[in-house]
Scaffold this active site. Structure first.
Site, PDB file in Angstrom:
ATOM      1  N   GLY A   1      73.903  -8.964  27.656  1.00 15.32           N
ATOM      2  CA  GLY A   1      73.037  -8.086  26.883  1.00 15.32           C
ATOM      3  C   GLY A   1      71.816  -8.713  26.267  1.00 15.32           C
ATOM      4  O   GLY A   1      70.971  -8.003  25.710  1.00 15.32           O
TER       5      GLY A   1
ATOM      6  N   GLU B   1      78.717 -12.938  29.685  1.00 16.25           N
ATOM      7  CA  GLU B   1      78.426 -12.175  30.910  1.00 16.25           C
ATOM      8  C   GLU B   1      76.926 -11.880  31.025  1.00 16.25           C
ATOM      9  O   GLU B   1      76.514 -10.726  31.096  1.00 16.25           O
ATOM     10  CB  GLU B   1      79.197 -10.852  30.895  1.00 16.25           C
ATOM     11  CG  GLU B   1      80.692 -10.982  30.717  1.00 16.25           C
ATOM     12  CD  GLU B   1      81.379  -9.622  30.472  1.00 16.25           C
ATOM     13  OE1 GLU B   1      80.723  -8.572  30.610  1.00 16.25           O
ATOM     14  OE2 GLU B   1      82.570  -9.638  30.134  1.00 16.25           O
TER      15      GLU B   1
ATOM     16  N   GLY C   1      73.257 -11.228  32.465  1.00 17.76           N
ATOM     17  CA  GLY C   1      72.660 -10.784  33.727  1.00 17.76           C
ATOM     18  C   GLY C   1      71.151 -10.921  33.648  1.00 17.76           C
ATOM     19  O   GLY C   1      70.547 -11.870  34.145  1.00 17.76           O
TER      20      GLY C   1
ATOM     21  N   ARG D   1      63.206   1.362  37.068  1.00 15.99           N
ATOM     22  CA  ARG D   1      63.317   1.221  35.610  1.00 15.99           C
ATOM     23  C   ARG D   1      62.273   2.032  34.831  1.00 15.99           C
ATOM     24  O   ARG D   1      62.625   2.671  33.842  1.00 15.99           O
ATOM     25  CB  ARG D   1      63.269  -0.254  35.192  1.00 15.99           C
ATOM     26  CG  ARG D   1      64.379  -1.105  35.833  1.00 15.99           C
ATOM     27  CD  ARG D   1      64.537  -2.470  35.194  1.00 15.99           C
ATOM     28  NE  ARG D   1      65.085  -2.357  33.866  1.00 15.99           N
ATOM     29  CZ  ARG D   1      64.404  -2.427  32.770  1.00 15.99           C
ATOM     30  NH1 ARG D   1      63.098  -2.675  32.819  1.00 15.99           N
ATOM     31  NH2 ARG D   1      64.973  -2.280  31.596  1.00 15.99           N
TER      32      ARG D   1
ATOM     33  N   TYR E   1      64.086   4.696  32.507  1.00 16.52           N
ATOM     34  CA  TYR E   1      64.178   4.329  31.083  1.00 16.52           C
ATOM     35  C   TYR E   1      62.822   4.320  30.394  1.00 16.52           C
ATOM     36  O   TYR E   1      62.724   3.813  29.283  1.00 16.52           O
ATOM     37  CB  TYR E   1      64.764   2.921  30.927  1.00 16.52           C
ATOM     38  CG  TYR E   1      65.970   2.610  31.765  1.00 16.52           C
ATOM     39  CD1 TYR E   1      67.175   3.271  31.573  1.00 16.52           C
ATOM     40  CD2 TYR E   1      65.908   1.619  32.753  1.00 16.52           C
ATOM     41  CE1 TYR E   1      68.278   2.968  32.337  1.00 16.52           C
ATOM     42  CE2 TYR E   1      67.020   1.308  33.519  1.00 16.52           C
ATOM     43  CZ  TYR E   1      68.200   1.989  33.304  1.00 16.52           C
ATOM     44  OH  TYR E   1      69.294   1.675  34.070  1.00 16.52           O
TER      45      TYR E   1
ATOM     46  N   CYS F   1      57.522  11.585  46.352  1.00 17.57           N
ATOM     47  CA  CYS F   1      57.253  12.961  45.917  1.00 17.57           C
ATOM     48  C   CYS F   1      58.013  13.298  44.639  1.00 17.57           C
ATOM     49  O   CYS F   1      58.937  14.127  44.652  1.00 17.57           O
ATOM     50  CB  CYS F   1      57.605  13.941  47.028  1.00 17.57           C
ATOM     51  SG  CYS F   1      56.664  13.574  48.499  1.00 17.57           S
TER      52      CYS F   1
ATOM     53  N   TYR G   1      67.809  -5.849  37.798  1.00 14.60           N
ATOM     54  CA  TYR G   1      67.873  -4.393  37.951  1.00 14.60           C
ATOM     55  C   TYR G   1      66.641  -3.850  38.676  1.00 14.60           C
ATOM     56  O   TYR G   1      66.172  -2.753  38.403  1.00 14.60           O
ATOM     57  CB  TYR G   1      68.066  -3.714  36.581  1.00 14.60           C
ATOM     58  CG  TYR G   1      69.253  -4.283  35.828  1.00 14.60           C
ATOM     59  CD1 TYR G   1      70.539  -4.053  36.287  1.00 14.60           C
ATOM     60  CD2 TYR G   1      69.087  -5.082  34.690  1.00 14.60           C
ATOM     61  CE1 TYR G   1      71.645  -4.600  35.628  1.00 14.60           C
ATOM     62  CE2 TYR G   1      70.177  -5.632  34.024  1.00 14.60           C
ATOM     63  CZ  TYR G   1      71.458  -5.388  34.506  1.00 14.60           C
ATOM     64  OH  TYR G   1      72.532  -5.926  33.857  1.00 14.60           O
TER      65      TYR G   1
HETATM   66  N1  LLP Z   1      78.712  -7.116  31.236  1.00 16.07           N
HETATM   67  C1  LLP Z   1      78.918  -5.797  31.363  1.00 16.07           C
HETATM   68  C2  LLP Z   1      80.278  -5.284  31.235  1.00 16.07           C
HETATM   69  C3  LLP Z   1      77.851  -4.952  31.635  1.00 16.07           C
HETATM   70  O1  LLP Z   1      78.044  -3.653  31.759  1.00 16.07           O
HETATM   71  C4  LLP Z   1      76.528  -5.491  31.777  1.00 16.07           C
HETATM   72  C5  LLP Z   1      75.385  -4.629  32.080  1.00 16.07           C
HETATM   73  C6  LLP Z   1      76.385  -6.884  31.649  1.00 16.07           C
HETATM   74  C7  LLP Z   1      77.490  -7.663  31.365  1.00 16.07           C
HETATM   75  C8  LLP Z   1      75.058  -7.564  31.809  1.00 16.07           C
HETATM   76  O2  LLP Z   1      74.152  -7.192  30.834  1.00 16.07           O
HETATM   77  P1  LLP Z   1      72.719  -7.911  30.738  1.00 16.07           P
HETATM   78  O3  LLP Z   1      72.941  -9.331  30.297  1.00 16.07           O
HETATM   79  O4  LLP Z   1      72.102  -7.832  32.077  1.00 16.07           O
HETATM   80  O5  LLP Z   1      71.991  -7.106  29.738  1.00 16.07           O
HETATM   81  N2  LLP Z   1      70.031  -0.854  34.624  1.00 16.07           N
HETATM   82  C9  LLP Z   1      69.716  -1.224  33.266  1.00 16.07           C
HETATM   83  C10 LLP Z   1      70.704  -2.195  32.675  1.00 16.07           C
HETATM   84  C11 LLP Z   1      72.131  -1.726  32.711  1.00 16.07           C
HETATM   85  C12 LLP Z   1      73.102  -2.779  32.257  1.00 16.07           C
HETATM   86  C13 LLP Z   1      74.486  -2.414  32.622  1.00 16.07           C
HETATM   87  N3  LLP Z   1      75.479  -3.360  32.207  1.00 16.07           N
HETATM   88  C14 LLP Z   1      68.285  -1.753  33.235  1.00 16.07           C
HETATM   89  O6  LLP Z   1      67.599  -1.710  34.258  1.00 16.07           O
HETATM   90  O7  LLP Z   1      67.806  -2.177  32.209  1.00 16.07           O
END
Ligand code: LLP
Length: 428
Positions: A239, A284, A286, A323, A327, A355, A384
């Site tokens: 996150g 975790e 990402g 995105r 969002y 379109c 993403y």
């Molecule tokens: N762990 C879990 C259980 C998650 O659901 C997620 C992301 C992460 C870790 C990784 O989170 P990060 O470090 O990437 O923030 N599509 C959206 C983001 C959706 C995130 C979903 N879960 C976007 O484009 O911003």
């Protein structure tokens, strides 16, 4: 490091001008910096020198096999959320004992796949799921390692679609349910409770909500410990946000500092209470690993001015990067050829060929006059981006390129039209 930078008024990724890649491979195209990726991954591994921390990269952010391979080499594990992601993590050679499986709706075949592989833990998100895992593991005479994802009911500032840790969300279970499930797991011969997890949301640019979540988890783990369940690890989820704001453009030009917390700052803060209580840490991340490593390079097809808006119609759209549409997300847009400092700019709205009125990449950005054929780079697109691309409107998914120093490699070919027929068959 700054992976993308101007040199002689041209935008480069590491030691390669983006224009050179566009000429060789065409557009639209995702371009990633290997050095930036490795630096970010290493930060998660080395920020806190402890053998008890493990960063499980959230594969959903970007699942290109070459990227997963580099992250494995850097020592990261994987957080997977489907059989497909588990397949990709294993394919990249990530050791099963570094893989955790999150998600509210794991199917029987996915649970079986995880048990076959012998992953570190399945993170359970409901009582029914725990029952299903117990039954499947029992049939197979296996013991399933279990983490429980708790919903800590913590609010964090971000887009409403990206908060996940408040009590009305579908994710995790209430704290009292988590305790019950871990006790059930301890009593069950086919289950072994090993961890407690939370993930409060994504693109969060403040540290305190994460620290609050870490303390909450540690307190729960300590209560479980006093009732005889000593967990191996506490998982604070992912996150950590990155900088998407327009100040990013200024940073590239003026070397200003970051505004979102650094990886080291985040890791230090969230691991401290967990390590102090004697638990292993799982994270975790990402977006914070891959987001800033990539851009989406696209070429202007036409321009037109109507209804008071100056449009630049480019060859990338919401099928490549959804995105902004989904969002209202802001991604910096940089011209590949930088205008002279004193040159005038026009507020362009950058749209794709799809379109849908929502098919836009950026609104009213001051850019030098654009002509058909000019290249622009949509920045901060490594997370993403490709991962959420689709074939909507019969569009082909773009190519992906990895830059390493002065070399670049095609790490995923652009689709061709035959992909649109994949698996299709005429009725009898
Ligand atoms: N762990 C879990 C259980 C998650 O659901 C997620 C992301 C992460 C870790 C990784 O989170 P990060 O470090 O990437 O923030 N599509 C959206 C983001 C959706 C995130 C979903 N879960 C976007 O484009 O911003």
């Amino acid at each position: 490091m700054v992976a993308f930078h101007y040199q002689d008024n041209q935008l480069w990724c590491e030691d390669v001008p983006l224009a050179e890649i566009a000429t060789a491979v065409g557009t639209p195209i995702y371009i990633y910096s290997q050095a930036e990726l490795q630096e970010r991954a290493a930060a998660f591994v080395t920020a806190v020198p402890s053998a008890d921390t493990l960063a499980c990269y959230a594969v959903k952010a970007n699942n290109n096999p070459a990227i997963l391979g580099l992250l494995r080499q850097a020592g990261l594990g994987a957080d997977v959320t489907s059989g497909g992601e588990l397949f990709l993590a294993l394919h990249a050679g990530i050791s099963p004992d570094k893989i955790i499986f999150s998600g509210v709706g794991k199917r029987r075949d996915e649970i079986e796949m995880a048990l076959d592989a012998g992953i570190r833990a399945l993170h359970v998100e409901s009582a029914m799921e725990l029952e299903a895992i117990a039954a499947i593991a029992g049939e197979r005479q296996q013991v399933a390692p279990i983490g429980v994802r708790v919903n800590p009911d913590i609010h964090a500032e971000t887009h409403p679609y990206m908060t996940t840790g408040e009590k009305w969300h579908k994710f995790g279970v209430a704290p009292e349910t988590a305790v019950t499930l871990l006790h059930t797991a301890r009593e069950h011969p086919s289950l072994h409770p090993v961890g407690l997890a939370a993930h409060i949301g994504s693109q969060i640019t403040a540290v305190p909500p994460f620290v609050q979540s870490a303390h909450f988890l540690v307190q729960m783990a300590e209560e479980l410990s006093s009732s005889g369940i000593r967990l191996a690890y506490v998982d604070v989820g992912g996150g950590l946000g990155i900088d998407y704001g327009d100040w990013e453009i200024k940073r590239l030009r003026d070397s200003q500092q970051h505004q979102s917390p650094s990886i080291v700052e985040w890791v230090t803060a969230v691991t401290q209470p967990i390590l102090a209580a004697g638990y292993g840490v799982v994270m975790e991340p990402g977006r914070s690993i891959v987001g800033p490593t990539g851009c989406l390079l696209t070429r202007v097809t036409y321009t037109k001015s109507q209804g008071g808006t100056q449009f630049a119609i480019v060859d990338a759209g919401m099928s490549d990067l959804i995105r902004p549409t989904l969002y209202d997300a802001y991604h910096p847009v940089l011209p590949v050829t930088q205008a002279a400092a004193e040159a005038s700019t026009t507020p362009y709205t950058i749209v794709g060929p799809i379109c849908e009125t929502g098919d836009w990449l950026a609104k009213e950005r001051g850019l030098p006059p654009l002509q058909p054929g000019n290249l622009v780079a949509v920045m901060q697109a490594g997370a993403y981006g490709y991962a959420m691309a689709s074939n909507y409107n019969g569009r082909l998914k773009p190519a992906e390129i990895l830059v390493n120093g002065n070399r670049f490699t095609l790490i995923r070919k652009r689709q061709d039209y035959t992909h649109l027929l994949d698996g299709c068959q005429a009725p009898e």
